[in-house]
Design a protein around this motif. Structure first.
Motif, PDB file in Angstrom:
ATOM      1  N   TYR A  52     -58.298  37.584 110.502  1.00 18.77           N
ATOM      2  CA  TYR A  52     -57.003  37.127 109.948  1.00 18.77           C
ATOM      3  C   TYR A  52     -56.039  36.679 110.918  1.00 18.77           C
ATOM      4  O   TYR A  52     -55.176  35.588 110.415  1.00 18.77           O
ATOM      5  CB  TYR A  52     -56.586  38.438 109.010  1.00 18.77           C
ATOM      6  CG  TYR A  52     -55.219  38.028 108.168  1.00 18.77           C
ATOM      7  CD1 TYR A  52     -55.150  37.455 107.017  1.00 18.77           C
ATOM      8  CD2 TYR A  52     -53.906  38.533 108.756  1.00 18.77           C
ATOM      9  CE1 TYR A  52     -54.072  37.122 106.441  1.00 18.77           C
ATOM     10  CE2 TYR A  52     -52.810  38.535 107.996  1.00 18.77           C
ATOM     11  CZ  TYR A  52     -52.995  37.526 106.850  1.00 18.77           C
ATOM     12  OH  TYR A  52     -51.545  37.576 106.090  1.00 18.77           O
ATOM     13  N   SER A  53     -55.719  37.516 111.791  1.00 19.13           N
ATOM     14  CA  SER A  53     -54.570  37.183 112.909  1.00 19.13           C
ATOM     15  C   SER A  53     -54.761  35.849 113.523  1.00 19.13           C
ATOM     16  O   SER A  53     -53.943  35.211 114.347  1.00 19.13           O
ATOM     17  CB  SER A  53     -54.285  38.098 113.823  1.00 19.13           C
ATOM     18  OG  SER A  53     -55.601  38.534 114.524  1.00 19.13           O
ATOM     19  N   ARG A  97     -55.613  32.923 112.250  1.00 17.33           N
ATOM     20  CA  ARG A  97     -54.753  31.799 111.471  1.00 17.33           C
ATOM     21  C   ARG A  97     -53.568  31.648 111.361  1.00 17.33           C
ATOM     22  O   ARG A  97     -52.618  32.401 111.769  1.00 17.33           O
ATOM     23  CB  ARG A  97     -55.356  31.990 109.996  1.00 17.33           C
ATOM     24  CG  ARG A  97     -56.762  32.866 109.830  1.00 17.33           C
ATOM     25  CD  ARG A  97     -58.024  32.087 110.222  1.00 17.33           C
ATOM     26  NE  ARG A  97     -58.945  32.930 109.827  1.00 17.33           N
ATOM     27  CZ  ARG A  97     -59.890  33.047 108.878  1.00 17.33           C
ATOM     28  NH1 ARG A  97     -59.596  32.325 108.043  1.00 17.33           N
ATOM     29  NH2 ARG A  97     -61.099  33.746 108.773  1.00 17.33           N
ATOM     30  N   ASP A  98     -53.101  30.501 111.283  1.00 16.26           N
ATOM     31  CA  ASP A  98     -51.764  30.194 110.941  1.00 16.26           C
ATOM     32  C   ASP A  98     -51.156  30.888 109.844  1.00 16.26           C
ATOM     33  O   ASP A  98     -51.900  31.253 108.998  1.00 16.26           O
ATOM     34  CB  ASP A  98     -51.505  28.636 111.176  1.00 16.26           C
ATOM     35  CG  ASP A  98     -51.929  27.857 110.092  1.00 16.26           C
ATOM     36  OD1 ASP A  98     -52.113  28.339 109.002  1.00 16.26           O
ATOM     37  OD2 ASP A  98     -52.487  26.480 110.503  1.00 16.26           O
ATOM     38  N   ASP A  99     -49.811  30.489 109.579  1.00 16.74           N
ATOM     39  CA  ASP A  99     -49.268  31.240 108.361  1.00 16.74           C
ATOM     40  C   ASP A  99     -49.544  30.645 107.221  1.00 16.74           C
ATOM     41  O   ASP A  99     -49.766  31.595 106.179  1.00 16.74           O
ATOM     42  CB  ASP A  99     -47.697  31.016 108.707  1.00 16.74           C
ATOM     43  CG  ASP A  99     -47.190  31.819 109.868  1.00 16.74           C
ATOM     44  OD1 ASP A  99     -47.907  32.701 110.564  1.00 16.74           O
ATOM     45  OD2 ASP A  99     -45.889  31.760 110.289  1.00 16.74           O
ATOM     46  N   VAL A 100     -49.908  29.397 107.111  1.00 17.48           N
ATOM     47  CA  VAL A 100     -50.199  28.840 105.890  1.00 17.48           C
ATOM     48  C   VAL A 100     -51.652  29.357 105.349  1.00 17.48           C
ATOM     49  O   VAL A 100     -51.926  29.687 104.249  1.00 17.48           O
ATOM     50  CB  VAL A 100     -50.341  27.264 105.745  1.00 17.48           C
ATOM     51  CG1 VAL A 100     -50.825  26.562 104.729  1.00 17.48           C
ATOM     52  CG2 VAL A 100     -48.813  26.807 106.210  1.00 17.48           C
ATOM     53  N   GLN A 131     -53.129  32.035 106.272  1.00 18.40           N
ATOM     54  CA  GLN A 131     -52.859  33.655 106.214  1.00 18.40           C
ATOM     55  C   GLN A 131     -52.422  33.773 104.672  1.00 18.40           C
ATOM     56  O   GLN A 131     -52.911  34.654 104.019  1.00 18.40           O
ATOM     57  CB  GLN A 131     -51.894  34.470 107.034  1.00 18.40           C
ATOM     58  CG  GLN A 131     -52.546  34.418 108.341  1.00 18.40           C
ATOM     59  CD  GLN A 131     -51.716  35.225 109.239  1.00 18.40           C
ATOM     60  OE1 GLN A 131     -50.725  35.763 108.976  1.00 18.40           O
ATOM     61  NE2 GLN A 131     -51.979  34.883 110.561  1.00 18.40           N
ATOM     62  N   ALA A 132     -51.401  32.904 104.281  1.00 14.20           N
ATOM     63  CA  ALA A 132     -50.787  33.210 102.887  1.00 14.20           C
ATOM     64  C   ALA A 132     -52.131  32.860 101.959  1.00 14.20           C
ATOM     65  O   ALA A 132     -52.163  33.639 100.896  1.00 14.20           O
ATOM     66  CB  ALA A 132     -49.742  32.171 102.603  1.00 14.20           C
ATOM     67  N   ARG A 138     -54.291  35.630 101.546  1.00 20.23           N
ATOM     68  CA  ARG A 138     -53.996  36.896 101.209  1.00 20.23           C
ATOM     69  C   ARG A 138     -54.151  36.679  99.630  1.00 20.23           C
ATOM     70  O   ARG A 138     -54.440  37.707  98.767  1.00 20.23           O
ATOM     71  CB  ARG A 138     -52.549  37.028 101.548  1.00 20.23           C
ATOM     72  CG  ARG A 138     -52.524  37.874 102.946  1.00 20.23           C
ATOM     73  CD  ARG A 138     -51.125  38.003 103.230  1.00 20.23           C
ATOM     74  NE  ARG A 138     -50.162  38.538 102.229  1.00 20.23           N
ATOM     75  CZ  ARG A 138     -49.898  39.710 101.761  1.00 20.23           C
ATOM     76  NH1 ARG A 138     -50.498  40.727 102.439  1.00 20.23           N
ATOM     77  NH2 ARG A 138     -48.907  40.021 101.000  1.00 20.23           N
ATOM     78  N   GLY A 186     -51.284  43.788 104.681  1.00 25.01           N
ATOM     79  CA  GLY A 186     -51.377  42.431 105.318  1.00 25.01           C
ATOM     80  C   GLY A 186     -52.568  41.725 105.197  1.00 25.01           C
ATOM     81  O   GLY A 186     -52.993  40.998 104.386  1.00 25.01           O
ATOM     82  N   ASP A 187     -53.595  42.065 105.994  1.00 25.72           N
ATOM     83  CA  ASP A 187     -54.730  41.406 106.060  1.00 25.72           C
ATOM     84  C   ASP A 187     -55.915  42.252 105.371  1.00 25.72           C
ATOM     85  O   ASP A 187     -56.959  41.869 105.349  1.00 25.72           O
ATOM     86  CB  ASP A 187     -55.515  41.318 107.597  1.00 25.72           C
ATOM     87  CG  ASP A 187     -55.534  42.521 108.394  1.00 25.72           C
ATOM     88  OD1 ASP A 187     -54.850  43.786 107.679  1.00 25.72           O
ATOM     89  OD2 ASP A 187     -56.262  42.667 109.339  1.00 25.72           O
TER      90      ASP A 187
END
Length: 331
Positions: free
Chosen positions: A17-18, A20-23, A25-26, A29, A56-57
């Motif tokens: 999970y970590s 990936r970029d923020d987009v 990751q969202a 989730r 989180g993940d």
């Protein structure tokens, strides 16, 4: 802190999970929540019967003890792979989702900050973080690796309910910072090793004797019929005859009835180490070989003569024992 209550614990975690970029990751989730909701709905577990914690993940679900664990496992084994396949075949390479899952049970309390507290919950989290489970996920083509605790296996999985095949779960020992943890992994074990001494799909039943010999028992030997028995005897001069007795009997069979009688006479002895309950007066064990049956289904070719004992299915047999055919000998 509230009083601890019994709950089924479901944990789902996203692989890498970590990375990936923020987009991404969202998006992951949202999909994780969607998969969890669909799976619990397929298991017939209403929202009123569960509580969720966001990590989180990963997602943690505390499920009411009255909900069916069998239905939950069946939904995890069918619904999760189907949901992953439907999503991943349309997602980009950076948005692929693969999951590790754990099902356990135990007591959990809620502290004054609304946090969940309990050693059983900690144990489940250790299973989820185990390196072996991570390695198992890398080899899963459907993108899902599931592990269950020993309690869930003993109570549900080993009974081979429809949709939860016991043979598909294998015993493993997982490393953790608190020491080795026993669990059951669904699917092949990385490296092809069960990582423990118990066979796949098997677990000791409480109160059962098991297949192994009792502590302190004599080694088992293979009979001609392929049956395992334990023979303990001493020679006439008091020397132990564990291995040599078996060799002597084989030689006697090859030499014919006359020599067989001589060899058997020389090897007739006192019962080794312990005196059976039916010992003769004076504390001496009865003469003749003693057979200890430690489980399974012993079979002998020919006839078995055991004094006045007939149809013995377990325990200790003493008396005159004949193995193999009796052609050419008096009955």
């Amino acid at each position: 802190m509230t009083d601890p209550v019994s709950r089924t614990i479901l944990l789902l975690d996203i692989e890498k999970y970590s990375d990936r970029d923020d987009v991404a990751q969202a998006m992951l989730r949202r999909k994780l929540y969607d998969i969890a909701d669909r799976t619990l709905e397929a298991a017939g577990i209403a929202e009123t019967l569960r509580s969720r914690a966001d990590r989180g993940d990963s997602v943690m679900e505390l499920i009411d003890a009255g909900a069916s664990v069998r239905s939950l496992l069946r939904a995890l084994l069918t619904e999760v792979p189907a949901q992953l396949h439907a999503y991943n075949r349309m997602a980009s390479s950076t948005a692929q989702i693969r999951l590790r899952g754990v099902v356990a049970g135990g007591y959990v309390a809620v502290d004054e900050h609304g946090g969940w507290v309990g050693s059983d919950l900690n144990h489940a989290c250790r299973l989820l973080d185990a390196q072996l489970l991570r390695e198992a996920l890398r080899s899963r083509p459907d993108g899902f690796a599931l592990c269950v605790s020993e309690g869930v296996h003993a109570g549900i999985v080993r009974h081979d309910h429809p949709g939860v095949p016991a043979a598909d779960f294998r015993p493993v020992t997982l490393d953790s910072k608190n020491g080795p943890l026993r669990a059951w992994l669904h699917g092949p074990v990385p490296g092809g090793d069960d990582h423990c001494g118990t066979g796949a799909g098997e677990t000791p039943v409480p109160g059962a004797s098991g297949d192994g010999p009792a502590p302190g028992s004599r080694p088992r030997t293979e009979t001609a019929a392929g049956t395992t028995a334990t023979t303990t005897a001493t020679t006439a001069d008091g020397t132990a005859a564990d291995g040599s007795a078996a060799d002597g009997r084989a030689d006697a069979d090859a030499a014919g009835p006359a020599r067989q009688g001589t060899t058997a006479s020389a090897q007739t002895a006192q019962a080794a180490q312990t005196v059976p309950e039916n010992a003769a007066p004076g504390g001496h064990a009865p003469a003749g070989p003693v057979f200890h049956f430690t489980g399974g289904a012993p079979r002998f070719g020919g006839s078995l003569v055991a004094g006045d004992q007939h149809g013995v299915s377990g325990g200790q047999v003493t008396g005159d024992v004949r193995l193999g055919g009796s052609a050419g000998e008096d009955a």
